[in-house]
Motif scaffolding. Structure first.
Motif, PDB file in Angstrom:
ATOM      1  N   ALA B  33     -81.973  27.390 -32.723  1.00 33.11           N
ATOM      2  CA  ALA B  33     -81.856  25.924 -32.617  1.00 33.11           C
ATOM      3  C   ALA B  33     -80.419  25.438 -32.618  1.00 33.11           C
ATOM      4  N   ASP B  34     -79.456  26.322 -32.876  1.00 33.89           N
ATOM      5  CA  ASP B  34     -78.053  25.890 -32.778  1.00 33.89           C
ATOM      6  C   ASP B  34     -77.154  27.058 -32.385  1.00 33.89           C
ATOM      7  N   LEU B  51     -80.471  31.814 -22.354  1.00 35.17           N
ATOM      8  CA  LEU B  51     -80.478  30.458 -21.807  1.00 35.17           C
ATOM      9  C   LEU B  51     -79.778  29.569 -22.834  1.00 35.17           C
ATOM     10  N   MET B  52     -78.668  28.973 -22.463  1.00 38.63           N
ATOM     11  CA  MET B  52     -77.822  28.267 -23.434  1.00 38.63           C
ATOM     12  C   MET B  52     -77.740  26.782 -23.125  1.00 38.63           C
ATOM     13  N   ASP B  53     -78.202  25.966 -24.049  1.00 43.10           N
ATOM     14  CA  ASP B  53     -78.045  24.514 -23.899  1.00 43.10           C
ATOM     15  C   ASP B  53     -76.598  24.148 -24.249  1.00 43.10           C
ATOM     16  N   ILE B  54     -76.118  23.026 -23.736  1.00 44.19           N
ATOM     17  CA  ILE B  54     -74.726  22.633 -24.021  1.00 44.19           C
ATOM     18  C   ILE B  54     -74.623  21.804 -25.292  1.00 44.19           C
ATOM     19  N   GLN B  55     -75.462  20.767 -25.387  1.00 42.32           N
ATOM     20  CA  GLN B  55     -75.386  19.883 -26.556  1.00 42.32           C
ATOM     21  C   GLN B  55     -76.131  20.500 -27.711  1.00 42.32           C
ATOM     22  N   LEU B  56     -75.363  21.110 -28.611  1.00 44.41           N
ATOM     23  CA  LEU B  56     -75.981  21.769 -29.768  1.00 44.41           C
ATOM     24  C   LEU B  56     -75.303  21.262 -31.028  1.00 44.41           C
ATOM     25  N   PRO B  57     -76.010  21.201 -32.123  1.00 44.82           N
ATOM     26  CA  PRO B  57     -75.330  20.853 -33.378  1.00 44.82           C
ATOM     27  C   PRO B  57     -74.374  21.978 -33.768  1.00 44.82           C
ATOM     28  N   GLY B  58     -73.295  21.643 -34.435  1.00 46.94           N
ATOM     29  CA  GLY B  58     -72.300  22.653 -34.802  1.00 46.94           C
ATOM     30  C   GLY B  58     -71.507  23.052 -33.590  1.00 46.94           C
ATOM     31  N   ILE B  59     -71.342  24.355 -33.350  1.00 50.37           N
ATOM     32  CA  ILE B  59     -70.582  24.764 -32.169  1.00 50.37           C
ATOM     33  C   ILE B  59     -71.442  24.530 -30.936  1.00 50.37           C
ATOM     34  N   ASP B  60     -70.826  23.984 -29.883  1.00 45.36           N
ATOM     35  CA  ASP B  60     -71.621  23.638 -28.691  1.00 45.36           C
ATOM     36  C   ASP B  60     -71.803  24.846 -27.773  1.00 45.36           C
TER      37      ASP B  60
END
Lengths: 506, 127
Positions: B33-34, B51-60
């Protein structure tokens, strides 16, 4: 020049109104003119007085000469009368002698400078008259020889003396006139210099005054003008420094205030605009996230990931998907438009092939045309030059035009034509649809303006597509327009330079 | 043996869609989740693709991708970045971070599946 600049500054600092300063300057110049005139008049009067003096002298000389001449003739007539011894002649001679005495007395009124000389003349003349009278009496009493002796011893020297005195009178006044002419000449020369000096001084003073007053007004006007040019160009940081303590100084203060206020408002506006763009970007992300989930689930269900849906359910899912995509389109368009309005949409300029661009659009919309059983064709001129521009945005423009054409055409055909002339691409999208009335043709490129808002609902569409297309074409330095007649279909055109190296203003 | 895919995504619905999609296509799915959790899961499970989302909590997502690509062991794992804004410049940032491919939201699950298959079977790429 530094002195003049100092004077200009001094005049500028005078705390008086411009009107008062100008009035003072003009009055000063008028007074200088009056002074020059007065000095000239004074000199002229002096010249006139000296001339009159000379004329008087001239008259005096004439009078003295007359006296000289008359004296000589009197003396002659007296000596001849004494010789003749005729009583009548003697009486007339005595009368003439007395008469001449009165004439000499009248000279006193002109000969103020020669009073003493004239007195001596008068005294000698009186003595002469007395001797002659005595001699006449001697002749009448028969003592002619005594009378002649008396004339020779007493009257002759007196006569000589009288002649000398008249000569002296003439000589003296002649010397006076020579001196008078010399004095007059000198006086004229010195007054000439006074007038010239006064006139020159006045001219220099008037010029200096004009220069100082003019520049004390021109300098601030120039400074304010330069500052206003900067403000007009969007530079609000500088201040205009004007030392004037008049209306121009007040104007400069107000210009500074205005510039500061404008700068402040501009900054506020910029900040607000940035906030707005940021808000829209965030908002569109926030809106898209759940929408993506909705569309994702719908697609998974349609793909039977969660089991085979019934035919009824499939129809509803498709409606769900269509409406979700429409909503996504709206969100994207609003974001695009707000970015264009905020001047934040930058083109990614790169080489592209217009042919490939057209074919990409064709393959995306072909299924839609096929669904409506429309003939669909694309004519791309062979050997098109390699273009430079934002391929993705240009595809968006063409996709919008072709999408509209298919949407608003129920039968017939939709055609794309692309060609290059004189360094510019022209792309035409023609349809056989309902057409657009002339009155609506300009409006359709404005935001939320479709020819008929009921169509928006019936056909789907945001009403923003053409507005965005127009902006994108214009950012490429191109032009977009429509030719149409109701019932005869529409032809949308856009042209753009083949090579776009710099983005045009939004 | 089924291939293993790590999904780094903070949004639960998106995670679930990807899980349902990929599971139904016979992939094994690991979720994080992050960014931190994603890096840890990559190290622990050695997935075949991320598969990597860009907007993530903590390090993006950009930073997580950079760290993966800097890792001596994990750098070979293909990373597909999922950009969330359709903003100009995001694709450039994703490439600069070292990702193998990127797909921008909104994507259709079918497109995504095609992209995933392209990177998992290089011998027979699809689409």
């Amino acid at each position: 020049m530094r002195v003049m600049a100092g004077l200009v500054g001094l005049v500028a600092r005078v705390p008086a109104r411009v009107q008062a300063k100008l009035l003072a300057a003009f009055l000063t110049i008028a007074i200088l003119l009056i002074l020059v005139g007065a000095v000239g008049l004074r000199v002229l009067t002096g010249v006139n007085e000296r001339t009159e003096e000379l004329i008087k002298l001239q008259r005096k000389i004439e009078a003295y000469r007359q006296v000289q001449h008359d004296t000589t003739s009197q003396l002659y007539s007296v000596s001849s009368a004494l010789l003749s011894s005729d009583d009548a002649t003697l009486s007339s001679t005595l009368r003439q002698l007395n008469q001449f005495g009165y004439d000499v007395d009248r000279l006193q009124f002109v000969a103020k400078d020669e009073v003493e000389l004239l007195a001596r003349f008068r005294q000698s003349y009186d003595e002469f008259v007395e001797i002659v009278t005595h001699a006449v009496e001697l002749i009448r009493t028969g003592h002619a020889s005594e009378a002649r002796e008396m004339q020779a011893v007493q009257a002759a020297p007196l006569a000589d003396r009288l002649e000398r005195l008249t000569n002296q009178l003439v000589n003296k006044s002649e010397a006076d006139i020579v001196a008078g002419i010399e004095t007059s000449k000198q006086a004229y020369e010195s007054s000439q210099w006074i007038v010239i000096a006064f006139a020159l001084g006045s001219i220099i003073l008037a010029l200096a005054l004009g220069y100082t007053i003019s520049w004390s007004l021109i300098n601030p006007v120039k400074a304010i003008e330069a500052r206003l040019n900067q403000v007009a160009a969007g530079n609000f940081t500088h201040r205009v420094e004007v030392i004037n303590r008049d209306e121009l100084g007040a104007l400069a203060v107000n210009v500074n205030k205005m510039s500061e206020e404008l700068g402040r408002l501009y900054q506020q506006l910029e900040t607000a605009s940035k906030h707005k763009s940021q808000f829209l970007a965030n908002m569109s992300h926030e809106l898209r996230t759940p929408l993506n989930a909705i569309l994702g689930y719908a697609e998974l269900m349609l793909d039977s990931i969660y089991g085979e849906p019934s035919e009824k359910m499939r129809t509803v899912l498709e409606r769900l998907q269509a409406n979700g995509r429409h909503l996504l389109g709206l969100i994207n368009d609003v974001l695009d438009l707000s970015k264009i309005e905020a001047g934040q949409l930058t083109l990614s300029l790169d080489d592209y092939s217009l042919g490939d661009l057209v074919h990409g659009v064709v393959s995306a919309v072909e299924p839609l045309a096929a669904e409506k059983r429309l003939a669909f064709k694309a004519e791309v001129a062979p050997d098109l030059p390699t273009g430079r521009g934002d391929e993705r945005r240009l595809s968006q423009v063409l996709l919008n035009l072709v999408g509209n054409a298919i949407k608003f055409t129920d039968k017939g055909e939709v055609a794309i034509r692309a060609f290059a002339t004189n360094g510019a691409f022209t792309v035409a999208v023609c349809d056989t649809g309902s057409g657009i009335p002339a009155a609506d043709q300009a409006k359709i490129f404005e935001e939320f303006q479709q020819a008929d808002s009921s169509i928006t609902r019936a056909k789907g569409g945001t009403g923003l597509g053409l507005s965005i297309a127009k902006r994108i074409v214009e950012m490429h330095g191109g032009r977009i327009w429509v030719e149409s007649e109701p019932g005869k279909g529409s032809r949308f055109y856009f042209t753009l330079p083949v090579r776009v190296e710099v983005q045009a203003g939004p | 043996m089924s291939q293993r895919i790590l999904v780094v995504e903070d949004q639960e619905d998106n995670r679930r869609i990807l899980r349902d999609l990929l599971t139904s296509a016979d992939f094994e799915v690991i979720e994080a989740a992050d960014g931190e959790a994603g890096l840890a899961a990559a190290a622990a499970h050695r997935p075949d693709l991320i598969l990597m989302d860009i907007q993530l909590p903590g390090i993006d997502g950009y930073e997580a991708t950079r760290r993966l690509k800097a890792d001596a062991v994990l750098h070979a794992i293909p990373v597909i970045v999922v950009t969330s804004y359709a903003l100009a410049g995001d694709d450039g940032k994703a490439r600069a971070a070292g990702c193998d491919a990127y797909i921008s939201k909104p994507y259709s699950p079918r497109q995504l599946l095609a992209k995933v298959r392209e990177y998992l079977s290089p011998a027979a790429p699809l689409g």
